[in-house]
Design a protein around this motif. Structure first.
Motif, short mmCIF file in Angstrom:
data_model
loop_
_atom_site.label_atom_id
_atom_site.label_comp_id
_atom_site.label_asym_id
_atom_site.label_seq_id
_atom_site.Cartn_x
_atom_site.Cartn_y
_atom_site.Cartn_z
N LEU A 22 0.90 -1.19 -0.07
CA LEU A 22 -0.16 0.03 0.09
C LEU A 22 0.75 1.32 -0.11
O LEU A 22 0.50 2.40 -0.67
CB LEU A 22 -0.96 0.13 1.09
CG LEU A 22 -2.15 -0.93 1.23
CD1 LEU A 22 -3.06 -0.55 2.33
CD2 LEU A 22 -2.93 -0.82 -0.18
N ILE A 23 1.97 1.16 0.70
CA ILE A 23 2.75 2.44 0.96
C ILE A 23 3.52 2.36 -0.54
O ILE A 23 3.61 3.51 -1.02
CB ILE A 23 4.04 2.21 1.91
CG1 ILE A 23 3.02 2.45 3.37
CG2 ILE A 23 5.06 3.20 1.72
CD1 ILE A 23 4.15 1.94 4.31
N LEU A 24 3.91 1.55 -1.09
CA LEU A 24 4.75 1.66 -2.37
C LEU A 24 3.69 2.22 -3.64
O LEU A 24 3.90 2.77 -4.35
CB LEU A 24 5.11 0.22 -2.74
CG LEU A 24 5.71 0.25 -4.13
CD1 LEU A 24 7.12 0.97 -4.12
CD2 LEU A 24 5.94 -1.35 -4.69
N GLN A 25 2.31 1.67 -3.39
CA GLN A 25 1.38 2.25 -4.48
C GLN A 25 0.90 3.56 -4.36
O GLN A 25 0.68 3.92 -5.05
CB GLN A 25 0.39 1.28 -4.27
CG GLN A 25 0.52 -0.17 -4.94
CD GLN A 25 1.34 -0.15 -6.44
OE1 GLN A 25 0.78 0.58 -7.31
NE2 GLN A 25 2.44 -0.83 -6.45
N ALA A 26 1.02 3.92 -3.23
CA ALA A 26 0.55 5.48 -2.53
C ALA A 26 1.75 6.20 -2.53
O ALA A 26 1.71 7.17 -2.06
CB ALA A 26 -0.28 5.38 -1.39
N ARG A 27 2.99 5.92 -3.20
CA ARG A 27 4.01 6.72 -2.90
C ARG A 27 3.89 8.22 -3.42
O ARG A 27 4.34 9.06 -2.82
CB ARG A 27 5.10 6.05 -3.69
CG ARG A 27 5.15 5.89 -5.07
CD ARG A 27 6.33 5.05 -5.63
NE ARG A 27 6.13 4.94 -6.95
CZ ARG A 27 5.55 3.38 -7.59
NH1 ARG A 27 5.56 2.52 -6.61
NH2 ARG A 27 5.64 3.50 -8.78
N THR A 28 3.14 8.46 -4.38
CA THR A 28 2.96 9.90 -4.95
C THR A 28 2.41 10.51 -3.83
O THR A 28 2.58 11.77 -3.60
CB THR A 28 2.03 9.88 -6.31
OG1 THR A 28 2.75 9.03 -7.21
CG2 THR A 28 2.26 11.28 -7.07
N TRP A 29 1.17 10.18 -3.37
CA TRP A 29 0.42 10.69 -2.27
C TRP A 29 1.29 10.97 -1.20
O TRP A 29 1.50 11.99 -0.61
CB TRP A 29 -0.58 9.95 -1.64
CG TRP A 29 -1.76 10.16 -2.83
CD1 TRP A 29 -2.29 9.32 -3.91
CD2 TRP A 29 -3.13 11.02 -2.54
NE1 TRP A 29 -3.22 9.62 -4.23
CE2 TRP A 29 -3.75 10.83 -3.58
CE3 TRP A 29 -3.18 12.02 -1.68
CZ2 TRP A 29 -4.92 11.33 -3.81
CZ3 TRP A 29 -4.27 12.86 -1.81
CH2 TRP A 29 -5.33 12.39 -3.03
N LEU A 30 2.42 9.98 -0.66
CA LEU A 30 3.12 10.32 0.43
C LEU A 30 4.14 11.26 0.01
O LEU A 30 4.43 12.11 0.90
CB LEU A 30 3.91 9.05 0.75
CG LEU A 30 2.99 7.83 1.32
CD1 LEU A 30 4.05 6.65 1.57
CD2 LEU A 30 2.70 8.33 2.64
N LEU A 31 4.86 11.40 -1.06
CA LEU A 31 5.74 12.39 -1.26
C LEU A 31 5.13 13.79 -1.48
O LEU A 31 5.61 14.99 -1.14
CB LEU A 31 6.29 12.13 -2.83
CG LEU A 31 7.24 13.02 -3.43
CD1 LEU A 31 8.32 13.03 -2.51
CD2 LEU A 31 7.57 12.81 -4.89
N GLY A 63 -2.92 6.34 -7.04
CA GLY A 63 -2.78 6.24 -5.60
C GLY A 63 -3.83 6.31 -4.93
O GLY A 63 -4.00 6.32 -3.59
N ILE A 64 -4.98 6.69 -5.56
CA ILE A 64 -6.22 6.75 -4.80
C ILE A 64 -6.99 5.49 -4.12
O ILE A 64 -7.14 5.55 -2.89
CB ILE A 64 -7.37 7.47 -5.71
CG1 ILE A 64 -7.20 8.88 -5.97
CG2 ILE A 64 -8.74 7.43 -5.11
CD1 ILE A 64 -7.91 9.53 -6.73
N PRO A 65 -6.81 4.37 -5.07
CA PRO A 65 -7.30 3.08 -4.38
C PRO A 65 -6.57 2.91 -3.18
O PRO A 65 -7.06 2.11 -2.26
CB PRO A 65 -7.17 1.98 -5.66
CG PRO A 65 -7.53 2.90 -6.75
CD PRO A 65 -6.61 4.20 -6.52
N PRO A 66 -5.13 2.73 -3.22
CA PRO A 66 -4.27 2.36 -2.01
C PRO A 66 -4.79 3.21 -0.84
O PRO A 66 -4.71 2.64 0.18
CB PRO A 66 -2.92 2.37 -2.34
CG PRO A 66 -3.00 2.53 -3.86
CD PRO A 66 -4.31 2.98 -4.48
N VAL A 67 -4.84 4.26 -1.02
CA VAL A 67 -5.30 5.24 0.25
C VAL A 67 -6.67 4.96 0.46
O VAL A 67 -6.80 4.54 1.81
CB VAL A 67 -5.19 6.59 -0.31
CG1 VAL A 67 -5.89 7.68 0.71
CG2 VAL A 67 -3.67 7.35 -0.69
#
Length: 147
Positions: A22-31, A63-67
């Motif tokens: 999940l973190i890997l797939q939402a990496r743009t959101w984290l950045l 990244g919306i689905p992983p979030v």
């Protein structure tokens, strides 16, 4: 499986690799959140990882689905059908991310980017785990509860 493999709702505990994916797939959101937190360097941070604005917006969209799945994971016992569908939603997002990375790497064959290559390898590993892990699949299966 023993009783330690289940949470207080009687559902199978999610493996550590699930959270990593999940973190890997939402990496743009984290950045994006990190860039917002460091206001002076935020623009430079985003430009460093996403020199092309289109790839940033693709990352935000994918990244919306992983979030959403992260937010749903603590309440999965309340919405089991939505939880089951989220397996396929994230799988489709992972395929799309991997395909976009492949296209991006193919288009920039002149100057290969090591970060893009490393992320593509991580995404390939995450995709393989997502498809091959029986434990993870069981976490998304029909309600597996202790009685």
């Amino acid at each position: 499986m023993n009783s330690d493999d289940y949470n207080s709702h009687g559902m199978l505990r999610l493996p550590l690799w699930f959270w990593t994916i999940l973190i890997l797939q939402a990496r743009t959101w984290l950045l994006f959140i990190m860039a917002g937190a460091s206001r002076q360097q935020g623009e430079g941070l985003l430009a460093l990882f996403y020199p092309d604005r289109h790839s940033f917006w693709y990352g935000i969209f994918l990244g919306i689905p992983p979030v959403l799945i992260f937010l749903l994971s603590s309440r999965r016992h309340l919405w089991p059908k939505i939880w089951q569908m989220s397996y396929w939603l994230l799988l489709a997002g992972m395929f799309a991310t991997f395909a976009l990375q492949g296209v991006g790497m193919w288009q920039s064959m002149d100057e290969p980017n090591l970060l893009d290559f490393a992320l593509a390898l991580l995404d390939a590993g995450a995709l393989a785990y997502w498809l091959l892990s029986r434990r993870l699949r069981a976490c998304f299966g029909e309600e597996r509860r202790l009685v």
